[in-house]
Design a protein around this motif. Structure first.
Motif, PDB file in Angstrom:
ATOM      1  N   SER A  69       0.695  -1.375  -0.129  1.00  0.00           N
ATOM      2  CA  SER A  69      -0.024   0.014  -0.015  1.00  0.00           C
ATOM      3  C   SER A  69       0.729   1.177   0.072  1.00  0.00           C
ATOM      4  CB  SER A  69      -0.903   0.081   1.180  1.00  0.00           C
ATOM      5  OG  SER A  69      -1.508   1.323   1.187  1.00  0.00           O
ATOM      6  N   THR A  71      -0.432   4.199  -0.071  1.00  0.00           N
ATOM      7  CA  THR A  71      -1.049   5.197   0.816  1.00  0.00           C
ATOM      8  C   THR A  71      -0.602   4.975   2.441  1.00  0.00           C
ATOM      9  OG1 THR A  71      -2.993   3.942   0.707  1.00  0.00           O
ATOM     10  CG2 THR A  71      -2.948   5.902  -0.698  1.00  0.00           C
ATOM     11  N   LYS A  72      -0.674   3.781   2.559  1.00  0.00           N
ATOM     12  CA  LYS A  72      -0.378   3.419   4.097  1.00  0.00           C
ATOM     13  C   LYS A  72       1.159   3.734   4.354  1.00  0.00           C
ATOM     14  CE  LYS A  72      -4.415   1.588   5.215  1.00  0.00           C
ATOM     15  NZ  LYS A  72      -5.253   2.391   6.301  1.00  0.00           N
ATOM     16  N   ALA A 105     -10.315   9.778  -0.954  1.00  0.00           N
ATOM     17  CA  ALA A 105     -10.445   8.217  -0.382  1.00  0.00           C
ATOM     18  C   ALA A 105     -10.598   8.176   0.982  1.00  0.00           C
ATOM     19  CB  ALA A 105      -9.175   7.468  -0.571  1.00  0.00           C
ATOM     20  N   GLU A 106     -10.237   9.067   1.795  1.00  0.00           N
ATOM     21  CA  GLU A 106     -10.456   9.161   3.049  1.00  0.00           C
ATOM     22  C   GLU A 106     -11.844   9.688   3.415  1.00  0.00           C
ATOM     23  OE1 GLU A 106      -6.161  10.316   5.446  1.00  0.00           O
ATOM     24  OE2 GLU A 106      -7.119  11.659   3.971  1.00  0.00           O
ATOM     25  N   LYS A 108     -14.142   8.805   1.526  1.00  0.00           N
ATOM     26  CA  LYS A 108     -15.058   7.719   1.194  1.00  0.00           C
ATOM     27  C   LYS A 108     -15.419   6.833   2.639  1.00  0.00           C
ATOM     28  CE  LYS A 108     -17.182   4.103  -1.084  1.00  0.00           C
ATOM     29  NZ  LYS A 108     -17.148   3.161  -0.024  1.00  0.00           N
ATOM     30  N   GLU A 109     -14.032   6.671   3.062  1.00  0.00           N
ATOM     31  CA  GLU A 109     -13.798   5.983   4.308  1.00  0.00           C
ATOM     32  C   GLU A 109     -14.789   6.538   5.341  1.00  0.00           C
ATOM     33  OE1 GLU A 109      -9.938   5.581   5.179  1.00  0.00           O
ATOM     34  OE2 GLU A 109      -9.480   4.103   3.936  1.00  0.00           O
ATOM     35  N   PHE A 110     -14.701   7.931   5.493  1.00  0.00           N
ATOM     36  CA  PHE A 110     -15.535   8.629   6.500  1.00  0.00           C
ATOM     37  C   PHE A 110     -16.964   8.329   6.504  1.00  0.00           C
ATOM     38  CE2 PHE A 110     -15.396  13.293   8.489  1.00  0.00           C
ATOM     39  CZ  PHE A 110     -16.167  12.701   9.679  1.00  0.00           C
ATOM     40  N   ASP A 112     -18.354   5.799   4.875  1.00  0.00           N
ATOM     41  CA  ASP A 112     -18.754   4.332   5.156  1.00  0.00           C
ATOM     42  C   ASP A 112     -18.774   4.226   6.734  1.00  0.00           C
ATOM     43  OD1 ASP A 112     -18.468   3.663   2.665  1.00  0.00           O
ATOM     44  OD2 ASP A 112     -16.260   2.900   2.566  1.00  0.00           O
ATOM     45  N   TYR A 113     -18.050   5.007   7.320  1.00  0.00           N
ATOM     46  CA  TYR A 113     -17.859   4.938   8.881  1.00  0.00           C
ATOM     47  C   TYR A 113     -19.380   5.526   9.341  1.00  0.00           C
ATOM     48  CZ  TYR A 113     -17.524   6.903  13.447  1.00  0.00           C
ATOM     49  OH  TYR A 113     -17.956   7.130  14.762  1.00  0.00           O
ATOM     50  N   THR A 116     -22.133   3.099   9.299  1.00  0.00           N
ATOM     51  CA  THR A 116     -22.546   2.505  10.312  1.00  0.00           C
ATOM     52  C   THR A 116     -23.137   2.744  11.497  1.00  0.00           C
ATOM     53  OG1 THR A 116     -20.458   2.659  11.363  1.00  0.00           O
ATOM     54  CG2 THR A 116     -20.261   1.266   9.457  1.00  0.00           C
ATOM     55  N   HIS A 311     -14.959  15.571   2.665  1.00  0.00           N
ATOM     56  CA  HIS A 311     -13.687  15.441   2.854  1.00  0.00           C
ATOM     57  C   HIS A 311     -12.995  17.006   3.029  1.00  0.00           C
ATOM     58  CE1 HIS A 311     -13.198  15.824  -1.529  1.00  0.00           C
ATOM     59  NE2 HIS A 311     -14.177  14.800  -1.329  1.00  0.00           N
TER      60      HIS A 311
END
Length: 466
Positions: A69, A71-72, A105-106, A108-110, A112-113, A116, A311
């Motif tokens: 990765s 990005t990581k 991308a972050e 999108k993760e936000f 998705d979180y 939940t 974002h």
């Protein structure tokens, strides 16, 4: 006999790489070398200011690179220096950490979180109440609203134009603090008129610019009572405060208070239909539209333009200086906009700013929330992939049509023979004509406070600062 050596450096070769190893075995390498390795290993380009990187040494350097990765790896390599990265024309651009911005991308993760946290109307309503309560407290609106002076408005004579009139106003929103703007009304009022708030954004020339005047005048010609006003420490507000005060966190509280105060005044007018109350603005004005729509139940139609995103929290301290988006253990403009469900909302976005992801990311998230109310058709997105950050003609057209459809307004008379909106009927005024306190500020009230010290003293007295 071996001697203990404390800070001796020696060279070791490991998997073809050269490391400077200390007695603590921290595998230190120059940051610039690590970035070059990432470029080579992942076949990417990394852009940075050499002054930002020069002399920086990274401990446990190669342990931070995760070959699966890029990005990581970048996150792990940059975090010790409080640096981050953004995508810039296909390259990874290194920059100091910016709490207001994340990558797409972050975002999108936000999103998705957030999804939940609730999956039906009941759990969403609980979340919404938590966010709204927190936002009111962060903005300190209970304190500010309880210390507003007795309602008093200063009005200038009306100017008459083709299908509409304009008059300037000044409202005292806190002791000695004024907000100035203009009210656009239909020339002929029949029955009750809808109201449209037009909060200003960070565009050159503020509310005096041509496209802002066109928008408000056209709304009035549609049959709407429209108003816009200066940002704090912009326009006539600079008679009281240096423009540098705009870039402060307290400006965020004052600007929301000003918007609510303007709304209070407009709704006090006898010709207003309190069931048709809208708000629309671009950029920072779009952010204000999102916030007011979430905070004030009197708003019945919302059109944020070139601002809604997951974002980006806003680049000015007047937007992001207060921890509004830390409410509910983190939120964002997309979720705050969702708080307006199930009422009609049009999100206008474009392809050349932070709203470029709206069609594929933020808008589906809004639709999901509106779905809790079986009201998916009440939220729309108009996206202009080849346009940029403005409130230009095509964006205004989308606003006119959405507003007319929901408020039952006849807009055909505003179009030319080709069916296009005819904005040439609008008279563009010079800045001094739009001033509430006179061309040179000569009518500024005697009780007006001036400067940072006076503002701080007043806010301290009413309990804003504790």
């Amino acid at each position: 006999m071996m001697k203990k050596i404390l800070l001796t450096l020696f060279v070791v070769v490991l998997t073809g790489q050269v490391f400077a190893q200390t007695s603590d075995d921290d595998y230190t390498r120059p940051l610039v070398d690590v970035l070059k390795k990432i470029e080579t290993e992942f076949h990417v380009q990394i852009k940075y200011d050499s002054k930002l990187i020069a002399g920086k040494q990274l401990k446990y350097a190669d342990w931070r690179i995760q070959p699966w990765s890029v990005t990581k790896s970048l996150q792990a390599v940059l975090a010790p220096f409080d640096y981050t990265y953004v995508m810039d024309h296909g390259m990874y651009k290194i920059k100091p950490f910016d709490y207001t911005r994340m990558s797409d991308a972050e975002g999108k993760e936000f999103i998705d979180y957030l999804e939940t946290l609730y999956n039906n109307k009941s759990s969403w309503e609980k979340r919404k109440d938590e966010l709204k309560s927190c936002m009111w407290q962060v903005l300190k609106l209970p304190v500010l609203l309880s210390h507003q002076p007795k309602a008093r408005v200063i009005l200038t004579p009306k100017r008459k134009y083709d299908g509409y009139t304009v008059e300037n106003f000044a409202l005292e929103t806190l002791p000695g603090l004024y907000v100035c703007g203009s009210i656009y009304m239909p020339s002929k009022i029949k029955g009750k008129c809808p109201v449209m708030l037009n909060p200003n954004g960070h565009f050159a020339d503020g509310r005096y610019r041509t496209d802002e005047q066109i928008r408000c005048a056209m709304e009035a010609r549609m049959g709407i009572i429209a108003a816009d006003w200066d940002l704090f420490a912009w326009g006539e507000s600079r008679l009281q405060f240096n423009s540098a005060l705009h870039r402060t966190s307290v400006a965020g509280s004052i600007q929301i208070l000003n918007a609510i105060s303007v709304l209070n005044y407009l709704l006090s007018l006898k010709d207003v239909d309190t069931t048709r109350v809208g708000i629309t603005g671009g950029s920072n004005g779009g952010g204000t539209s999102i916030m007011i729509s979430a905070l004030d139940n009197r708003i019945t139609l919302s059109i944020p333009v070139v601002m809604l995103t997951s974002h980006f929290a806003g680049g000015c301290p007047c937007e992001s200086g207060l921890p509004l988006q830390l409410c509910g253990n983190r939120t964002n403009y997309a979720e705050i906009a969702a708080m307006f469900a199930p009422k009609p909302q049009l999100v206008v976005s474009d392809g050349h700013d932070w709203t470029s992801t709206v069609p594929t990311l933020e808008f589906p998230f809004l639709q999901r929330t509106y779905g809790f109310y079986n009201a998916v058709n009440e939220v729309k997105n108009v996206h202009f992939p080849n346009e940029g950050h403005d409130y230009g003609p095509s964006k205004r057209k989308a606003m006119y049509e959405f507003t007319a459809a929901h408020w039952g307004l006849d807009i055909n008379r505003m179009k030319d023979k080709a069916g296009n909106f005819d904005e040439n009927t609008v008279t563009i005024e010079k800045d001094p004509q739009m001033y509430a306190f006179g061309p040179n500020g000569e009518n500024l009230p005697a009780n007006a406070i001036k400067g940072k010290a006076a503002l701080t003293a007043m806010l301290t007295k009413i309990g804003y600062y504790k």
